[in-house]
Every structure is written in structure tokens, then in C-alpha cells.
Design a protein around this motif. Structure first.
Motif, PDB file in Angstrom:
ATOM      1  N   TRP A 115       0.997   5.028   1.095  1.00 44.01           N
ATOM      2  CA  TRP A 115       0.428   5.928   2.322  1.00 44.01           C
ATOM      3  C   TRP A 115       1.091   7.308   2.131  1.00 44.01           C
ATOM      4  O   TRP A 115       2.218   7.325   1.315  1.00 44.01           O
ATOM      5  CB  TRP A 115       0.395   5.540   3.780  1.00 44.01           C
ATOM      6  N   GLU A 152       0.953  -1.238  -0.009  1.00 49.16           N
ATOM      7  CA  GLU A 152       0.105   0.052  -0.013  1.00 49.16           C
ATOM      8  C   GLU A 152       0.946   1.363   0.045  1.00 49.16           C
ATOM      9  O   GLU A 152       2.137   1.202   0.398  1.00 49.16           O
ATOM     10  CB  GLU A 152      -0.911  -0.074   1.280  1.00 49.16           C
ATOM     11  N   LEU A 201       2.743   5.411  11.287  1.00 48.30           N
ATOM     12  CA  LEU A 201       1.907   4.793  10.265  1.00 48.30           C
ATOM     13  C   LEU A 201       1.747   3.370  10.736  1.00 48.30           C
ATOM     14  O   LEU A 201       0.721   2.677  10.687  1.00 48.30           O
ATOM     15  CB  LEU A 201       2.709   4.869   8.961  1.00 48.30           C
ATOM     16  N   PHE A 249      -4.336   7.241   3.240  1.00 50.06           N
ATOM     17  CA  PHE A 249      -4.177   6.399   2.061  1.00 50.06           C
ATOM     18  C   PHE A 249      -3.955   6.907   0.994  1.00 50.06           C
ATOM     19  O   PHE A 249      -4.791   7.792   0.726  1.00 50.06           O
ATOM     20  CB  PHE A 249      -5.218   5.345   2.344  1.00 50.06           C
ATOM     21  N   LEU A 258       5.851   4.766   2.057  1.00 52.00           N
ATOM     22  CA  LEU A 258       5.282   6.149   2.706  1.00 52.00           C
ATOM     23  C   LEU A 258       5.714   7.420   1.847  1.00 52.00           C
ATOM     24  O   LEU A 258       6.817   7.866   1.847  1.00 52.00           O
ATOM     25  CB  LEU A 258       5.498   6.256   4.021  1.00 52.00           C
TER      26      LEU A 258
END
Length: 282
Positions: free
Chosen positions: A73, A71, A230, A110, A242
């Protein structure tokens, strides 16, 4: 002078590593960012070092976005320039952003699933239902399963400033859409990148219309601190990426247009360049 850190590149056939002399070497077949970041930072660093020392060389592969199932972020209001811009775009009517800049807890949101991320040379998007679209050039931190810093890459947190300015609750729509995030070209394997310079250049019809720079040294919050926040209450089994915030905000009169080319460079990492396309419906 200290030896340059290794750089890892994801490409359509796997992973490769660039040694300090500029030669490229393949990782073993089947090696993935998912697997190495799940095993921990040391596993990635060790695999890169062993590949660089194995002797086999390949021509420089074309880079894909250096992300797989991770993911992405992002952090906001981490530079004073970003604070000023966020307060100005809301007409100074609220102090949300000023409070975030000084608070212990950072703004984290996100940004993108890994499969949505644009790589070098592939288009980034601007929303058709927004009138004020900007790139946000950022230092991106690549984190392992434990939240340790495995390396750094370049990120573009493309944003619709007029949507965000209309109401803070519109932030997800201002930040998440097709082509909203780009990463690349490589991951520099280092725990601390130092006081690198970020440069943003935007070309329109072959002419440079924006050329701005900022030092990572002016980042208010350190990457390791952002990463710790996070990971406080969220698990990332294959690590995460990130974005650490932007210190470059183009003039308020500026908005991206289709066919612009946005190029972001950071010392020792390289250049992330992407054409712009319009996405969605008005």
C-alpha cells in the motif's frame, strides 16, 4: 556508537541476514517472510538474531524483492513538496490535495500485490498510454500481522502523473500497472530509522540527469501513524508493506524513458536500482 541493526535479504533460496560486521548468515531452511511476519515482529527479529549468532556464513546473496504474499500500500501527500506537485499538476483547480495534507486521515491506496513487485535490477514500467511518467522514491515500512513496524526498505512508487492530473478518479490507473512498484534490496530491522536521507539518481545513456535528495525528517506523518490508519479496518494476515510518500518530485519537464536507470538510496538500507521499460499499448 550504537550497533548497526541487522539487515534481512530475501533471495532465490530463502532468507539471509547481514550482521553489523557485514557478514551474511542463512536463516534456517523453510523460513519465510510470510511465516515470520504472521508470527509477529519479535519472531522475525529473534530469527534474524539467532541466524546471525549461529556462526554459519554465506557469500552475499543476490537480492530479490523483500516481499512474498504481502500487499503493498502507499500513502500520498506526506511531504510538502509532494503537495505542491499534486496541486500544480491539477492546475490548482481543486484543493483535494491541500485538504489531505492537513487532514487527520491520510491518503492511502493499494499499490501492488507482492508477486507483481520488481526487485533490485529488474525492470520497472512506464505506461505506453501516458506521456508523463516519474519515479517516486520512498521509505517503505514493513509491517507485521498486528501493524507493528518490523523494519524498513526502499520503495519506488512509479506513477503516471498526466493520467492522475486528468481526473483524481484515475488514480488507480496512474498507480497500478506492470512494473509500477519496486522494493529492496534489504529490510533493516528497526522500529525507528531516524532522520535518514533519501537520494534519487536517474541515468540516461550513462549520464546522470537527475540527482536529488530529501530527509525523512521532513515527512509530515510518522510511519507508525500511517500504519495505524492502514490497519483500522483491514486485516493483513502475513503483514504488509507501506510506502510512506515521496519528497522528491523531478521537474515538470521530466519524464522517464525506456532504458533509463533509476537508483534510490537510503542511509543504512542500501541502493535500489532498476532499468526502465515501456509497458502496455498506446
Amino acid at each position: 556508537m550504537p550497533e548497526k541493526p541487522l539487515r534481512v535479504r530475501r533471495h532465490d533460496r530463502g532468507l539471509a541476514v547481514c550482521d553489523p560486521d557485514g557478514a551474511w548468515h542463512p536463516f534456517p531452511e523453510g523460513a519465510t517472510l510470510d511465516g515470520l511476519l504472521a508470527a509477529g515482529r519479535d519472531a522475525l527479529w529473534r530469527a534474524a538474531r539467532e541466524a546471525a549468532e549461529a556462526g554459519a556464513e554465506v557469500s552475499a546473496p543476490e537480492a530479490c524483492a523483500p516481499v512474498e504474499s504481502q500487499e503493498v500500500w502507499a500513502a500520498g501527500v506526506t511531504y510538502e513538496r509532494s503537495l505542491d506537485a499534486r496541486v500544480a499538476e491539477s492546475d490548482g483547480a481543486d484543493r483535494f490535495y491541500a485538504r489531505i495534507y492537513d487532514a487527520e486521515r491520510p491518503e492511502l491506496f493499494f499499490k501492488s500485490a507482492g508477486w507483481r513487485v520488481s526487485g533490485p535490477g529488474t525492470p520497472i514500467g512506464i505506461r505506453a498510454d501516458a506521456a508523463w511518467n516519474v519515479p517516486e522514491p520512498e521509505l517503505a515500512v514493513v509491517l507485521d500481522v498486528a501493524g507493528d513496524i518490523a523494519g524498513y526498505t526502499i520503495g519506488n512508487d512509479v506513477s503516471s502523473r498526466d493520467i492522475e492530473a486528468a481526473n483524481p478518479l484515475y488514480l488507480p490507473q496512474a498507480k497500478l500497472f506492470e512494473g509500477c512498484c519496486a522494493l529492496g534490496p534489504d529490510i533493516v530491522l528497526s522500529e525507528d530509522l531516524g532522520a535518514a536521507e533519501i537520494r534519487l539518481e536517474i541515468q540516461r545513456a550513462g549520464t546522470v540527469i537527475v540527482d536529488e535528495r530529501v530527509s525523512v525528517a521532513t515527512l509530515r506523518r510518522r510511519p507508525a501513524d500511517l500504519a495505524a490508519w492502514l490497519y483500522r479496518a483491514v486485516r493483513f494476515p502475513v503483514g504488509a508493506v507501506l510506502l510512506t510518500g515521496t519528497g522528491i518530485v523531478p521537474d515538470d519537464a521530466f519524464t522517464l524513458s525506456p532504458d533509463d536507470v533509476v537508483s534510490i538510496s537510503i542511509d543504512d538500507i542500501g541502493v535500489l536500482s532498476n532499468p526502465v521499460m515501456q509497458v502496455g499499448t498506446p
